[in-house]
Design an enzyme around this catalytic site. Structure first.
Site, PDB file in Angstrom:
ATOM      1  N   LYS A  22     -77.366-119.874  26.634  1.00 13.25           N
ATOM      2  CA  LYS A  22     -75.640-119.812  27.041  1.00 13.25           C
ATOM      3  C   LYS A  22     -75.981-118.940  28.352  1.00 13.25           C
ATOM      4  O   LYS A  22     -75.304-119.274  29.251  1.00 13.25           O
ATOM      5  CB  LYS A  22     -74.795-118.983  25.927  1.00 13.25           C
ATOM      6  CG  LYS A  22     -73.832-118.524  26.634  1.00 13.25           C
ATOM      7  CD  LYS A  22     -72.865-117.744  25.577  1.00 13.25           C
ATOM      8  CE  LYS A  22     -73.319-116.566  25.212  1.00 13.25           C
ATOM      9  NZ  LYS A  22     -72.709-115.212  25.986  1.00 13.25           N
ATOM     10  N   ASN A  23     -76.800-117.885  28.378  1.00 14.78           N
ATOM     11  CA  ASN A  23     -76.380-116.786  29.440  1.00 14.78           C
ATOM     12  C   ASN A  23     -77.322-117.337  30.782  1.00 14.78           C
ATOM     13  O   ASN A  23     -77.344-116.663  31.678  1.00 14.78           O
ATOM     14  CB  ASN A  23     -76.828-115.421  29.035  1.00 14.78           C
ATOM     15  CG  ASN A  23     -75.883-114.694  28.117  1.00 14.78           C
ATOM     16  OD1 ASN A  23     -74.750-115.439  27.770  1.00 14.78           O
ATOM     17  ND2 ASN A  23     -76.445-113.752  27.377  1.00 14.78           N
ATOM     18  N   CYS A 116     -63.319-105.059  26.439  1.00 16.16           N
ATOM     19  CA  CYS A 116     -64.310-106.029  25.498  1.00 16.16           C
ATOM     20  C   CYS A 116     -64.516-105.091  24.412  1.00 16.16           C
ATOM     21  O   CYS A 116     -64.560-103.914  24.457  1.00 16.16           O
ATOM     22  CB  CYS A 116     -65.334-106.452  26.349  1.00 16.16           C
ATOM     23  SG  CYS A 116     -66.789-107.245  25.196  1.00 16.16           S
ATOM     24  N   ARG A 121     -66.717-102.576  30.207  1.00 20.20           N
ATOM     25  CA  ARG A 121     -67.308-103.624  30.999  1.00 20.20           C
ATOM     26  C   ARG A 121     -66.827-103.632  32.487  1.00 20.20           C
ATOM     27  O   ARG A 121     -66.056-104.896  32.595  1.00 20.20           O
ATOM     28  CB  ARG A 121     -67.565-104.835  30.124  1.00 20.20           C
ATOM     29  CG  ARG A 121     -68.268-104.556  29.012  1.00 20.20           C
ATOM     30  CD  ARG A 121     -68.600-106.075  28.310  1.00 20.20           C
ATOM     31  NE  ARG A 121     -69.725-106.742  28.695  1.00 20.20           N
ATOM     32  CZ  ARG A 121     -69.637-108.055  28.193  1.00 20.20           C
ATOM     33  NH1 ARG A 121     -69.172-108.512  27.196  1.00 20.20           N
ATOM     34  NH2 ARG A 121     -70.789-108.927  28.970  1.00 20.20           N
ATOM     35  N   ASP A 304     -78.772-107.423  23.246  1.00 17.30           N
ATOM     36  CA  ASP A 304     -78.042-108.709  22.476  1.00 17.30           C
ATOM     37  C   ASP A 304     -79.057-108.655  21.148  1.00 17.30           C
ATOM     38  O   ASP A 304     -78.519-109.728  20.491  1.00 17.30           O
ATOM     39  CB  ASP A 304     -78.046-109.881  23.428  1.00 17.30           C
ATOM     40  CG  ASP A 304     -77.194-109.556  24.709  1.00 17.30           C
ATOM     41  OD1 ASP A 304     -77.263-110.503  25.354  1.00 17.30           O
ATOM     42  OD2 ASP A 304     -76.326-108.816  24.729  1.00 17.30           O
ATOM     43  N   ARG A 396     -69.195-119.188  20.003  1.00 21.67           N
ATOM     44  CA  ARG A 396     -69.257-118.878  21.336  1.00 21.67           C
ATOM     45  C   ARG A 396     -70.923-118.942  21.818  1.00 21.67           C
ATOM     46  O   ARG A 396     -71.209-119.221  22.926  1.00 21.67           O
ATOM     47  CB  ARG A 396     -68.850-117.546  21.875  1.00 21.67           C
ATOM     48  CG  ARG A 396     -67.167-117.403  21.644  1.00 21.67           C
ATOM     49  CD  ARG A 396     -66.597-116.180  22.195  1.00 21.67           C
ATOM     50  NE  ARG A 396     -67.381-116.047  23.619  1.00 21.67           N
ATOM     51  CZ  ARG A 396     -67.286-115.027  24.176  1.00 21.67           C
ATOM     52  NH1 ARG A 396     -67.055-113.976  23.645  1.00 21.67           N
ATOM     53  NH2 ARG A 396     -68.042-115.031  25.297  1.00 21.67           N
TER      54      ARG A 396
HETATM   55  C1  EPZ Z   1     -74.640-109.938  30.443  1.00 26.92           C
HETATM   56  O1  EPZ Z   1     -73.495-109.375  30.285  1.00 26.92           O
HETATM   57  C2  EPZ Z   1     -74.761-110.897  29.229  1.00 26.92           C
HETATM   58  N1  EPZ Z   1     -73.739-111.817  29.568  1.00 26.92           N
HETATM   59  C3  EPZ Z   1     -74.585-110.220  28.037  1.00 26.92           C
HETATM   60  O2  EPZ Z   1     -74.664-111.090  26.747  1.00 26.92           O
HETATM   61  C4  EPZ Z   1     -75.588-108.768  27.706  1.00 26.92           C
HETATM   62  O3  EPZ Z   1     -75.291-108.159  26.873  1.00 26.92           O
HETATM   63  C5  EPZ Z   1     -75.613-107.969  29.330  1.00 26.92           C
HETATM   64  O4  EPZ Z   1     -75.894-109.005  30.230  1.00 26.92           O
HETATM   65  C6  EPZ Z   1     -76.589-107.091  29.100  1.00 26.92           C
HETATM   66  O5  EPZ Z   1     -77.876-107.788  28.981  1.00 26.92           O
HETATM   67  C7  EPZ Z   1     -73.915-112.921  30.080  1.00 26.92           C
HETATM   68  O6  EPZ Z   1     -75.079-112.984  30.967  1.00 26.92           O
HETATM   69  C8  EPZ Z   1     -72.975-113.874  30.226  1.00 26.92           C
HETATM   70  P1  EPZ Z   1     -74.028-105.891  32.519  1.00 26.92           P
HETATM   71  P2  EPZ Z   1     -73.060-108.541  32.052  1.00 26.92           P
HETATM   72  O7  EPZ Z   1     -73.242-106.250  33.842  1.00 26.92           O
HETATM   73  O8  EPZ Z   1     -73.741-109.062  32.945  1.00 26.92           O
HETATM   74  C9  EPZ Z   1     -72.074-101.663  33.333  1.00 26.92           C
HETATM   75  C10 EPZ Z   1     -74.016-111.869  24.774  1.00 26.92           C
HETATM   76  O9  EPZ Z   1     -74.039-111.337  23.809  1.00 26.92           O
HETATM   77  N2  EPZ Z   1     -71.485-102.214  34.617  1.00 26.92           N
HETATM   78  O10 EPZ Z   1     -75.449-106.316  32.865  1.00 26.92           O
HETATM   79  O11 EPZ Z   1     -71.387-108.393  31.809  1.00 26.92           O
HETATM   80  C11 EPZ Z   1     -71.677-102.509  32.089  1.00 26.92           C
HETATM   81  O12 EPZ Z   1     -70.338-101.725  31.475  1.00 26.92           O
HETATM   82  C12 EPZ Z   1     -73.410-111.004  26.033  1.00 26.92           C
HETATM   83  O13 EPZ Z   1     -74.514-112.911  25.154  1.00 26.92           O
HETATM   84  C13 EPZ Z   1     -70.579-101.825  35.278  1.00 26.92           C
HETATM   85  O14 EPZ Z   1     -70.351-100.473  34.989  1.00 26.92           O
HETATM   86  O15 EPZ Z   1     -73.506-107.163  31.422  1.00 26.92           O
HETATM   87  C14 EPZ Z   1     -72.582-102.215  31.040  1.00 26.92           C
HETATM   88  O16 EPZ Z   1     -72.604-100.802  30.541  1.00 26.92           O
HETATM   89  C15 EPZ Z   1     -72.888-109.904  25.626  1.00 26.92           C
HETATM   90  N3  EPZ Z   1     -69.987-102.265  36.433  1.00 26.92           N
HETATM   91  C16 EPZ Z   1     -73.979-102.349  31.910  1.00 26.92           C
HETATM   92  O17 EPZ Z   1     -73.459-102.166  33.157  1.00 26.92           O
HETATM   93  C17 EPZ Z   1     -70.207-103.537  36.650  1.00 26.92           C
HETATM   94  O18 EPZ Z   1     -69.820-103.956  37.855  1.00 26.92           O
HETATM   95  C18 EPZ Z   1     -74.596-103.736  31.855  1.00 26.92           C
HETATM   96  O19 EPZ Z   1     -73.642-104.749  31.992  1.00 26.92           O
HETATM   97  C19 EPZ Z   1     -71.263-104.198  35.921  1.00 26.92           C
HETATM   98  C20 EPZ Z   1     -71.849-103.813  34.881  1.00 26.92           C
END
Ligand code: EPZ
Length: 417
Positions: A22-23, A116, A121, A304, A396
């Site tokens: 998916k990702n 979320c 996030r 994850d 999902r």
């Molecule tokens: C991706 O989400 C995945 N989703 C998530 O999978 C996964 O948990 C996550 O990466 C971490 O591996 C997809 O790829 C569609 P991040 P993403 O930006 O990109 C903070 C699943 O179960 N952050 O790497 O949204 C954030 O809050 C899903 O399939 C900021 O502060 O995660 C978090 O604490 C759930 N500001 C950390 O960074 C930003 O602008 C990592 O989030 C962006 C992120």
């Protein structure tokens, strides 16, 4: 609304076919906005988030068709540059259209995703990156509005590793004027597949898979084809299914280099794992050694898989300390696992899990995608009957979960409430 009814206690045996990730599929679909024409993606899983992305692109004027083996996306008539709240609120990954729209059309209007279940996030790092490439970014009525003549190359050091942030700016930089360098970039396999696909479309990218990625922008990109990589989180989830039921499963196709940290950690709990061609064979014997865990960005242990690993630790032979380092609120499954008889104490981002001799069935409720997977895993090991409600969370991200599990002996059925 559907729920699962699960009779636990059966060691699972047999082969499970792993679906596309998916990702990986979501950014590859968003990437189609960068070039007009027909894009073809193979091995795209049939999931609710994929359907949502097809709607999102359809809203903009794309024609999407999920056939077999190809998902086709025709982007010759993109006329609308908006990702509406109704869609974004159901799937945060909708923000992945921001970079491609800003780069290809110079404008985007994307609803802010909002909070979320697993954490705040924010997308501040996505927006900060676009601003450093010369975009004007404004917030209007809950929407991010981006305008830019032509984005220009920039040095973008991420304050923290962000997967979709890296993907959004990678796509934006592919059509920018000049060179962009992403520092402290995400190294996830999904990021690497996106970079490889962009190169097949004509982009110039170096360093994907490392924490420094350099992108030399080009004038134009053209559609290309690719096959989505196997879902490493689905592989990890079924590995835990073998361990927690004391069963033996063969999972394929899978990429060993994508699941190393998960396999290593599960071997520490006593699961026997071996590779045979593109299959991963796992054998559990019901003995589960408790292990501590910290989640990290790739190549560390993925967040994850944290909930699924916790489910396994509820039946461990001692205590396990699990520390969630990526998201601030990713223990929603704890209360529900306790309902099955687990002994778990949380303190901020850490949880202490003391193994219990057995779990016993009860009604539980899914809260987010991976939390729901952990409840299904615990139910497969628990005595008697467990009902898992709100399984729309699972739909999902897991393709045909109950069919795949039933095929290897699980007593699971979907019931419409
Ligand atoms: C991706 O989400 C995945 N989703 C998530 O999978 C996964 O948990 C996550 O990466 C971490 O591996 C997809 O790829 C569609 P991040 P993403 O930006 O990109 C903070 C699943 O179960 N952050 O790497 O949204 C954030 O809050 C899903 O399939 C900021 O502060 O995660 C978090 O604490 C759930 N500001 C950390 O960074 C930003 O602008 C990592 O989030 C962006 C992120």
């Amino acid at each position: 609304m559907d729920k699962f009814v699960i009779e636990g206690g059966v060691p699972l045996r047999g082969r499970i076919a792993i679906s596309g990730a998916k990702n990986a599929a979501l950014p590859l679909m968003a990437c189609s906005l960068l070039a007009r024409g027909e894009h073809r993606l193979a091995n795209v899983p049939r999931l609710r988030d994929i359907a949502t992305t097809m709607k999102l692109l359809g809203n903009m004027g794309a024609v999407c068709e999920h056939g077999d083996p190809w998902l086709r996306i025709d982007t010759r008539r993109i006329e609308n540059f908006e990702a509406p709240y109704e869609l974004v609120k159901t799937m945060r990954a909708s923000v992945l259209v921001l970079g491609p729209l800003a780069a290809r059309y110079g404008r985007a209007r994307v609803s802010l995703p909002g909070g979320c279940a697993i954490g705040a996030r924010p997308i501040n790092l996505h927006l900060k990156g676009l601003e450093s490439m010369g975009a004007r970014v404004e917030l209007e009525h809950g929407y991010v509005v981006v305008r830019a003549e032509r984005l220009r190359g920039a040095r973008i050091p991420f304050d923290q590793v962000t997967v979709t942030g890296t993907e959004n700016l990678l796509m934006a930089a592919a059509l920018a004027d000049g060179v962009t360098v992403l520092e402290n970039a995400a190294r996830e396999p999904e990021v690497v597949q996106l970079a490889e696909h962009l190169c097949a479309m004509g982009a110039r990218i170096e360093g994907a898979g490392s924490s420094v990625i350099a992108i030399e922008g080009v004038e134009e990109l053209s559609p290309a084809e690719c096959a989505v990589i196997p879902d490493r989180i689905e592989v990890g989830t079924y590995l835990v299914a073998a361990a927690i039921t004391g069963g033996s499963l063969s999972l394929s196709p899978c990429r060993p280099d994508h699941v190393e940290a998960v396999v290593k950690k599960l071997e520490g709990t006593g699961l026997k794992v071996r590779y045979r061609g593109d299959a991963l064979e796992a054998e559990g014997d019901g003995e589960i050694r408790s292990q501590d865990l910290k989640t990290w960005p790739f190549p560390g242990f993925p967040t994850d898989m944290q909930a699924q690993f916790m489910a396994l630790m509820t039946l461990g032979d001692g205590a396990s300390v699990i520390t969630e380092q990526i998201f601030e609120n990713r223990f929603m499954h704890v209360e529900e696992l306790r309902r099955l008889g687990a002994d778990i104490r949380t303190d901020g981002r850490s949880a202490v899990v003391r193994g219990v001799p057995k779990l016993s069935g009860a009604p539980v409720m899914a809260t987010d995608l991976r939390a729901s997977a952990s409840l299904v895993l615990a139910a497969l090991a628990a005595e008697n009957t467990t009902t898992v409600s709100r399984i729309y969370h699972l739909d999902r991200g897991y393709e045909a979960l109950e069919d795949k599990l039933s095929a290897v002996g699980a007593r699971i059925r979907r019931v419409n409430e």
